[in-house]
Design a protein around this motif. Structure first.
Motif, PDB file in Angstrom:
ATOM      1  N   LYS A   1      45.654  42.272  32.397  1.00 18.01           N
ATOM      2  CA  LYS A   1      45.382  42.744  33.767  1.00 18.01           C
ATOM      3  C   LYS A   1      45.774  44.087  33.971  1.00 18.01           C
ATOM      4  O   LYS A   1      45.342  45.180  34.514  1.00 18.01           O
ATOM      5  CB  LYS A   1      45.704  41.773  34.866  1.00 18.01           C
TER       6      LYS A   1
ATOM      7  N   ASP B   1      41.061  47.055  37.429  1.00 20.25           N
ATOM      8  CA  ASP B   1      39.968  47.181  38.326  1.00 20.25           C
ATOM      9  C   ASP B   1      39.199  45.656  37.963  1.00 20.25           C
ATOM     10  O   ASP B   1      38.313  45.453  38.668  1.00 20.25           O
ATOM     11  CB  ASP B   1      39.090  48.169  38.277  1.00 20.25           C
TER      12      ASP B   1
ATOM     13  N   PRO C   1      38.193  41.873  37.723  1.00 17.55           N
ATOM     14  CA  PRO C   1      38.138  40.766  38.279  1.00 17.55           C
ATOM     15  C   PRO C   1      38.388  39.661  37.387  1.00 17.55           C
ATOM     16  O   PRO C   1      38.081  39.889  36.201  1.00 17.55           O
ATOM     17  CB  PRO C   1      37.235  40.449  39.172  1.00 17.55           C
TER      18      PRO C   1
ATOM     19  N   ALA D   1      37.817  35.565  36.643  1.00 18.29           N
ATOM     20  CA  ALA D   1      37.137  34.638  36.810  1.00 18.29           C
ATOM     21  C   ALA D   1      37.593  33.233  36.132  1.00 18.29           C
ATOM     22  O   ALA D   1      37.726  33.508  34.991  1.00 18.29           O
ATOM     23  CB  ALA D   1      35.470  34.756  36.848  1.00 18.29           C
TER      24      ALA D   1
ATOM     25  N   HIS E   1      45.947  33.789  40.084  1.00 18.77           N
ATOM     26  CA  HIS E   1      45.638  35.387  39.760  1.00 18.77           C
ATOM     27  C   HIS E   1      44.245  35.376  39.616  1.00 18.77           C
ATOM     28  O   HIS E   1      43.558  36.643  39.649  1.00 18.77           O
ATOM     29  CB  HIS E   1      46.097  35.595  38.195  1.00 18.77           C
ATOM     30  N   ALA E   2      43.278  34.507  40.082  1.00 16.84           N
ATOM     31  CA  ALA E   2      42.092  34.596  39.831  1.00 16.84           C
ATOM     32  C   ALA E   2      41.254  34.979  41.194  1.00 16.84           C
ATOM     33  O   ALA E   2      41.679  34.649  42.229  1.00 16.84           O
ATOM     34  CB  ALA E   2      41.372  33.072  39.555  1.00 16.84           C
ATOM     35  N   ASP E   3      40.314  35.787  40.904  1.00 14.16           N
ATOM     36  CA  ASP E   3      39.503  36.332  42.157  1.00 14.16           C
ATOM     37  C   ASP E   3      38.360  35.453  42.713  1.00 14.16           C
ATOM     38  O   ASP E   3      37.729  35.381  43.513  1.00 14.16           O
ATOM     39  CB  ASP E   3      38.972  37.771  41.750  1.00 14.16           C
ATOM     40  N   HIS E   4      37.923  34.632  41.413  1.00 16.00           N
ATOM     41  CA  HIS E   4      36.845  33.609  41.650  1.00 16.00           C
ATOM     42  C   HIS E   4      37.174  32.533  40.910  1.00 16.00           C
ATOM     43  O   HIS E   4      37.648  32.413  39.661  1.00 16.00           O
ATOM     44  CB  HIS E   4      35.497  34.210  41.186  1.00 16.00           C
TER      45      HIS E   4
ATOM     46  N   PHE F   1      29.390  40.432  40.317  1.00 18.26           N
ATOM     47  CA  PHE F   1      30.364  41.274  40.721  1.00 18.26           C
ATOM     48  C   PHE F   1      30.323  42.776  40.477  1.00 18.26           C
ATOM     49  O   PHE F   1      29.434  43.116  39.692  1.00 18.26           O
ATOM     50  CB  PHE F   1      31.904  40.719  39.789  1.00 18.26           C
TER      51      PHE F   1
ATOM     52  N   ALA G   1      34.648  31.599  45.718  1.00 16.95           N
ATOM     53  CA  ALA G   1      35.604  32.873  46.005  1.00 16.95           C
ATOM     54  C   ALA G   1      36.757  32.030  46.803  1.00 16.95           C
ATOM     55  O   ALA G   1      36.556  30.981  47.300  1.00 16.95           O
ATOM     56  CB  ALA G   1      34.962  33.784  46.999  1.00 16.95           C
ATOM     57  N   ARG G   2      38.040  32.220  46.207  1.00 15.62           N
ATOM     58  CA  ARG G   2      39.316  31.867  46.616  1.00 15.62           C
ATOM     59  C   ARG G   2      39.472  32.202  48.101  1.00 15.62           C
ATOM     60  O   ARG G   2      39.140  33.379  48.607  1.00 15.62           O
ATOM     61  CB  ARG G   2      40.507  31.798  45.672  1.00 15.62           C
TER      62      ARG G   2
END
Ligand code: 13P
Ligand code: SF4
Length: 328
Positions: free
Chosen positions: A194, A199, A201, A203, A215-218, A232, A327-328
């Protein structure tokens, strides 16, 4: 027994599989975790729920299932009149192995006021002992339909169960099983990756442990991750699930970069599912030719298991909830 040695030198496997598929009126179903050659030759590639639906509605005489055993068994439970073949009968699953039916039955007996909401990654016997089956793409819609005061046992994946429990703020008794593939991602290596791609994301599949999901964006099923990849904004995505799904992403979005989340050795090779990897083009050819190895299930056991699967198919089609982990 399948004789896989009887492949004449120079056999064009793609041509032969296509010929056999027509000759036997077979449909080839494949999960996203299969190698690209198997995904590309399949009539349909999908997640566990989509593959169950396809198996239930196909009018083919034969289903050649490129996936693991519990998936092929699900196809047979839903389509008993069809011949269901699995290229390699050893293609199991660590979640299924973690949950022997006798132990699950004893656990249920200790909690008679709980219903069993069970992940599809389990044996036919455990499905028969369960009330409702879920997949990662249907779990949320189904959980939203269960009354708040109903006590629940969730098995066999404690990470998916834990994720749902936190998201719904709902206590559930969790069976202690894990997927060895998703368990192998390293938080330390993920954070290093990361840093190199700030930048991008992340998943992740809900079979990942919480230190990865944090740490997940999705978070979502394989299909949900694939949809996220298609929508995305940005040019690079970090994918925390079995890396063969990246094949579909690269096909759909050749201009974008998809990076498999790393294991402890800093690359993603340890995250290849060893069970899915047992299926090969040669074995697919042989199982279509011989119609072996074949899934057979005793009729009463099939009917008992079908009840919990039918509930899943009915409840998954309801419009309650969001329809997928998202999405979280
Ligand atoms: P889904 O394709 O339903 O997300 O399941 C993932 C998996 O681990 C299958 O074994
Ligand atoms: Fe089972 Fe995990 Fe392999 Fe899926 S990826 S089949 S859950 S071991």
């Amino acid at each position: 027994m399948t004789d896989q040695t009887a492949l004449p030198a120079g056999t064009d496997l793609i041509e032969e599989i296509n010929r056999l598929r027509k000759e036997k009126n077979a449909v080839i179903l494949a999960h996203y975790y299969q190698t690209p050659d198997l995904q590309d030759i399949a009539d349909f590639v999908g997640d566990s729920l989509e593959l169950s639906r396809k198996a239930a509605e196909t009018d083919a005489d034969v289903i050649a299932f490129c996936g693991v055993k519990f998936m092929a068994e699900t196809a047979k439970i839903l389509s008993p009149e069809k011949i269901v073949v699995l290229p390699d009968m050893e293609a199991g699953c660590s979640l299924e192995d973690s949950c022997p039916p006798e132990k699950f039955a004893a656990f249920r007996a200790q909690h008679p006021d709980h219903i069993a909401l069970t992940y599809i990654n389990c044996s036919t016997e455990v499905k028969a002992l369960s009330d409702i089956i879920v997949t990662s793409s249907s779990a949320e819609t189904i959980l939203a339909q269960i009354p708040e005061d109903q006590k629940i046992i969730f098995g066999p994946d404690r990470h998916l169960g834990g994720y749902l429990s936190r998201k719904f703020n709902r206590e559930m008794l969790l069976w202690p099983g894990v997927c060895i593939v998703h368990e192998a991602f390293s938080e330390k290596e993920l954070l290093k990756l990361k840093e190199q791609h700030p930048d991008a994301p992340i998943a992740a599949h809900p079979e990942c442990p919480p230190h990865i999901l944090d740490h997940a964006d999705h978070v979502g099923s394989t299909s949900s991750i694939l949809n996220f990849a298609k929508t995305f904004e940005g040019d690079t995505l970090i994918v925390a699930t079995e890396p063969h799904i990246i094949h579909q992403m690269e096909k759909a979005l050749p201009e974008k970069t998809f990076i498999g989340a790393p294991g402890a050795d800093g690359n993603c090779s340890c995250n290849i599912c060893p069970y899915m990897a047992l299926n090969t083009m040669e074995k697919l050819y042989a199982c279509l030719r011989d119609l072996e190895p074949r899934i057979e299930i005793e009729e009463q056991l099939r009917l008992d298991a079908k009840k919990s699967l039918d509930r899943m198919l009915e409840m998954a089609s309801a419009t309650v909830g969001k329809g997928d982990l998202g999405a979280r």
